[in-house]
Design a protein around this motif. Sequence first.
Motif, PDB file in Angstrom:
ATOM      1  N   GLY A   1       0.926  -1.149   0.139  1.00 18.91           N
ATOM      2  CA  GLY A   1      -0.002  -0.094   0.098  1.00 18.91           C
ATOM      3  C   GLY A   1       1.065   1.194   0.030  1.00 18.91           C
ATOM      4  N   PRO A   2       0.543   2.169   0.764  1.00 13.78           N
ATOM      5  CA  PRO A   2       1.275   3.569   0.841  1.00 13.78           C
ATOM      6  C   PRO A   2       2.754   3.527   1.155  1.00 13.78           C
ATOM      7  CG  PRO A   2      -0.134   3.144   2.792  1.00 13.78           C
ATOM      8  CD  PRO A   2      -0.640   2.082   1.984  1.00 13.78           C
ATOM      9  N   ALA A   3       3.395   4.322   0.755  1.00 11.50           N
ATOM     10  CA  ALA A   3       4.812   4.375   1.011  1.00 11.50           C
ATOM     11  C   ALA A   3       4.951   4.661   2.684  1.00 11.50           C
ATOM     12  CB  ALA A   3       5.396   5.649   0.512  1.00 11.50           C
ATOM     13  N   GLY A   4       5.676   4.377   3.277  1.00  8.44           N
ATOM     14  CA  GLY A   4       6.056   4.277   4.899  1.00  8.44           C
ATOM     15  C   GLY A   4       6.695   3.217   4.991  1.00  8.44           C
ATOM     16  N   ALA A   5       6.680   3.105   6.619  1.00  8.33           N
ATOM     17  CA  ALA A   5       7.448   1.918   7.484  1.00  8.33           C
ATOM     18  C   ALA A   5       6.454   0.945   7.416  1.00  8.33           C
ATOM     19  CB  ALA A   5       7.876   2.604   8.782  1.00  8.33           C
ATOM     20  N   TYR A   6       6.883  -0.203   6.985  1.00  6.62           N
ATOM     21  CA  TYR A   6       6.203  -1.680   7.075  1.00  6.62           C
ATOM     22  C   TYR A   6       6.924  -2.331   8.192  1.00  6.62           C
ATOM     23  CZ  TYR A   6       3.644  -0.781   2.983  1.00  6.62           C
ATOM     24  OH  TYR A   6       2.676  -0.172   2.281  1.00  6.62           O
ATOM     25  N   THR A   7       6.119  -3.117   9.015  1.00  6.51           N
ATOM     26  CA  THR A   7       6.363  -3.888  10.247  1.00  6.51           C
ATOM     27  C   THR A   7       6.193  -5.452   9.924  1.00  6.51           C
ATOM     28  OG1 THR A   7       5.855  -2.062  11.609  1.00  6.51           O
ATOM     29  CG2 THR A   7       6.218  -4.283  12.505  1.00  6.51           C
TER      30      THR A   7
END
Length: 106
Positions: free
Chosen positions: A98-104
């Motif tokens: 999905g959106p750009a950003g941090a993935y955990t």
Amino acid sequence: MSTALPAIRRVIVVVLAGGLALLLGSAPAWAHTELESSTPADGASLAQPPSEVALTFSEAVPAAGATVSVSGPDRTDYAAGPATGDAGTLTVPLRPLGPAGAYTLE
């Protein structure tokens, strides 16, 4: 000579031997499986989203029953299927991210 003294010695020897057997037989587990690396690496910034993630452990990990989730900034789980295993590595396919950003990865 009393027959009670040899009987008491026998009981003491049996109790000590039993205690020793319990202490030696219940050795603690010294080794634990540890995560050695992941692909993508922890904290990596990628130009293209990955199609899968891989976790490499210090020893073989059974894929059956392993639960791996990959959540994005929108809190959606992007794991596309169950983990598969090859020796000490678990691999999890991903749905399009999905959106750009941090993935955990958990």
